[in-house]
Write a protein that holds these residues in place. Sequence first.
Motif, short mmCIF file in Angstrom:
data_model
loop_
_atom_site.label_atom_id
_atom_site.label_comp_id
_atom_site.label_asym_id
_atom_site.label_seq_id
_atom_site.Cartn_x
_atom_site.Cartn_y
_atom_site.Cartn_z
N GLY A 24 0.81 -1.22 0.00
CA GLY A 24 0.00 0.00 0.00
C GLY A 24 0.84 1.26 0.00
N CYS A 25 2.02 1.20 -0.59
CA CYS A 25 2.89 2.38 -0.60
C CYS A 25 2.28 3.48 -1.46
CB CYS A 25 4.27 2.00 -1.12
SG CYS A 25 5.21 1.01 0.06
N TYR A 26 2.68 4.71 -1.15
CA TYR A 26 2.16 5.88 -1.87
C TYR A 26 2.91 6.07 -3.19
CZ TYR A 26 0.69 6.83 2.96
OH TYR A 26 0.19 6.74 4.23
N GLU A 27 2.19 6.32 -4.23
CA GLU A 27 2.79 6.64 -5.54
C GLU A 27 3.60 7.92 -5.39
OE1 GLU A 27 1.51 5.06 -8.68
OE2 GLU A 27 3.02 6.17 -9.81
N PRO A 28 4.88 7.88 -5.67
CA PRO A 28 5.69 9.09 -5.47
C PRO A 28 5.51 10.09 -6.61
CG PRO A 28 7.06 7.32 -6.30
CD PRO A 28 5.68 6.74 -6.14
N GLU B 71 -2.64 9.62 9.61
CA GLU B 71 -1.77 9.09 8.56
C GLU B 71 -2.34 9.47 7.19
OE1 GLU B 71 1.03 7.80 8.73
OE2 GLU B 71 1.27 7.14 10.80
N PHE B 72 -1.47 9.51 6.21
CA PHE B 72 -1.89 9.98 4.89
C PHE B 72 -2.97 9.09 4.28
CE2 PHE B 72 2.26 11.65 5.83
CZ PHE B 72 2.09 12.99 5.56
N HIS B 73 -2.89 7.81 4.55
CA HIS B 73 -3.92 6.92 3.98
C HIS B 73 -5.22 6.96 4.79
CE1 HIS B 73 -1.40 4.60 6.77
NE2 HIS B 73 -2.51 3.98 7.09
N PHE C 86 -11.53 10.48 6.95
CA PHE C 86 -11.93 11.63 7.77
C PHE C 86 -12.48 12.77 6.91
CE2 PHE C 86 -9.22 9.46 10.86
CZ PHE C 86 -9.98 9.56 12.01
N PHE C 87 -11.87 12.97 5.76
CA PHE C 87 -12.31 14.07 4.89
C PHE C 87 -13.75 13.84 4.42
CE2 PHE C 87 -8.12 16.12 3.21
CZ PHE C 87 -7.74 16.36 4.52
N GLU C 88 -14.09 12.60 4.13
CA GLU C 88 -15.45 12.29 3.67
C GLU C 88 -16.46 12.68 4.76
OE1 GLU C 88 -19.11 10.32 3.45
OE2 GLU C 88 -17.57 9.54 4.81
#
Lengths: 310, 310, 310
Positions: B63-67, C218-220, C225-227
């Motif tokens: 589930g890594c973030y696309e850089p 966390e970013f994911h 939360f935004f929804e």
Amino acid sequence: MKITGTFLDEISIDIPHQNWGRAEWDADFSHMKSVGIDSVYLIRSGLHRFISYPSKVLIKEEGCYEPPVDLVQLFLELAEKHGMKFYFGLYDSGKYWANNQFQKEIDLNMKVIDEVWKKYGHFKSFKGWYLSQEISRRTGGIIDLYAKLGKHCKDISGNLPTFISPWIDGKKTVQSFSSTLTKEDAVTLKQHEEEWDEIFDGISKFVDAVAFQDGHVEFHELDGFFEINKRLARKYNMECWTNAETFDRDMPIKYLPIKFEKLRMKLEAARRAGFDKAITFEFSHFLSPQSAYLQAGHLFDRYKEYIKRL
Amino acid sequence: MKITGTFLDEISIDIPHQNWGRAEWDADFSHMKSVGIDSVYLIRSGLHRFISYPSKVLIKEEGCYEPPVDLVQLFLELAEKHGMKFYFGLYDSGKYWANNQFQKEIDLNMKVIDEVWKKYGHFKSFKGWYLSQEISRRTGGIIDLYAKLGKHCKDISGNLPTFISPWIDGKKTVQSFSSTLTKEDAVTLKQHEEEWDEIFDGISKFVDAVAFQDGHVEFHELDGFFEINKRLARKYNMECWTNAETFDRDMPIKYLPIKFEKLRMKLEAARRAGFDKAITFEFSHFLSPQSAYLQAGHLFDRYKEYIKRL
Amino acid sequence: MKITGTFLDEISIDIPHQNWGRAEWDADFSHMKSVGIDSVYLIRSGLHRFISYPSKVLIKEEGCYEPPVDLVQLFLELAEKHGMKFYFGLYDSGKYWANNQFQKEIDLNMKVIDEVWKKYGHFKSFKGWYLSQEISRRTGGIIDLYAKLGKHCKDISGNLPTFISPWIDGKKTVQSFSSTLTKEDAVTLKQHEEEWDEIFDGISKFVDAVAFQDGHVEFHELDGFFEINKRLARKYNMECWTNAETFDRDMPIKYLPIKFEKLRMKLEAARRAGFDKAITFEFSHFLSPQSAYLQAGHLFDRYKEYIKRL
């Protein structure tokens, strides 16, 4: 209240090094002069194993590291060039006097004083001594230490002036490495007065000036403590300076340049108290236009505007 | 002792990002070259969910973030342009091997190695591999991990060199996020030698060089540890490098550029020990004239003066 | 998602001061405009004893320090000059509402609102109010405080808009002075929704917009939360903004400019959620090309590249 002296924070405990060479130091002395600073005080000539000059005494007896540059020589030369006064800060073992071995700290420094005066005493810019062991309370054998070291400094150098720069044991007295900003058990005005009355009584013959650090109490507490400091200094015929800290103690990053408003409040409090002189810890990181902390350059500008209006 | 290689601290654990684009990286590679650095080592290709290149493996499985940028491609291109060698640092999950799931860490990295070699192996500047899991002691299945990953890196790439950069478990081994600077239970010389004898014995066929970080012990302890590191490396026919940290571990701000005097002491100790090579963690924040930390530019100047005298 | 508003972090809690004068602020407003920022929000008009304008109310009732500069006047003038909107942030006692004396906090601010509107209400750039008490949960009498202060702001000023900027009580909710980065007991989506449903229900008549800080989860976790934030805001007919923090919460130095990749991820999440507006805390330290943190200038460049592609 204008700042006329600054510490040179070599060897540092907690302020990261700027890695300046001679050219940068030379320029910094110019910047200092441009705002009326005529005196520089070496905060300490050594701490633990790091030393500011190639001391045979300290390398042999304490295993200190041979320094790459003789900073004492450099600062004396630059002080001479810029017509400034240099005060030599004694060696702080960081251990003996902190572990109640005050006599060992004294013995070492007696030799350091001898060595330094012999090596650098001929410099016209060598104008005084700073007793670098910092305290806030009547701690162990500190009176004896200040008295003996102060006496030896003065005896050997034709009575050159000496000073100390203690802190007030206020609520902001926390370790620079701690993640806290304040403590509960701050000193009271009464305790402060009692202890410093006793300390001054024991040292005033050998210590010419006291420059309390101004950053450990709340801003509205300054007047109370400053009044005591001034009164005690007068009682013992010592000069009363303020050591106006130019770094900010109220922030998570320890430390960056202080907000100008705070510096102004502290200098104004010192003026109101009738202090004899203001010095700072310290110009090169926190108030210099060439500091690696760019906030310092802006503080320099604000400070210049301030002193122009004095 | 001249520094000839540097880590590239992408993805960082604890050093704030400089937000450089291609132009700034390009300029930095030039600065590196100007002082004799011919090799750059990606510290890790990913940590937790952040990755340095658009890895299908890691995005899918972890589930890594696309850089936003393919840094591996960028660094390989710049290394090619500047005639430098690039070493790829493996993925550090930050969890599997830390929780004794070494096989999971190995399995993931096997796929990363395959993916990366297929994607970037054609670059002439792709010259080696860095096994990014950092240890100081004989920890869980680390020998197996280094051996298997090192073997696979070498097998797939025509035997390109591999290295590791452990730390010495000395008294300055504290978390970068901690407010302390030292710990009590430092490793002894004897323990260090015993454990690393066993580790080297298990990995030396697949790991070409070991670059111990030099910042976790006191400066006067360096000679003792360096002598062991060199002797063990020779015994197992590995290259012995020093990873000369250019940041200061002794200050409350974690971390800013190191005092030059300290860097010099560490490099001199490595020279005395007869190390094969010196690299650093890392140039771009702590030693670069374009670093956001202006102290780094002055360190660069002091360092240049130093290597001119070598 | 483009940032169109920024806080002005005067008076600061935990970000060291840059010591700017009028010239630097003037230049910074220009930099803001150049990337589409048309609104500035004073984060608070005072905290504890420090205040941003010479408030007779606060100097008399709270013993606040007379400030050297009237920042409210300065910011209003510069906003007028640059065609920007200024929102006034209320006074945060830092103690009354934190110790469950909400009524005292309200009473003080009622007088501040009166004083400020009388003193500065004639400025055309005075365009709104920021209710500066920051919360993350349904805390004590906060609903009553927001409602009463929001109502008074609107009543006195011809219904100028008001907003709040709470945080999400996620795992990164730790004190800026703490040496930790995360906590265990993060709020769940369900708790967050329940509590904010109740809060919005009580305040929506008097608070026009809510700008949740985006840095505590966390970013994911952002999408989840935004929804909720968006859905609740719609339900109560409030505007839903994101407060995109431009400083990095994941590093030992608290705080330096954020890694661009992280900022981009947060703005993209706000875009996906269909938020009405993006603002930031804050431009001048973390995103300005003239910030003392040079990383901010590079973030500015990366951000400009990003919005050019929008």
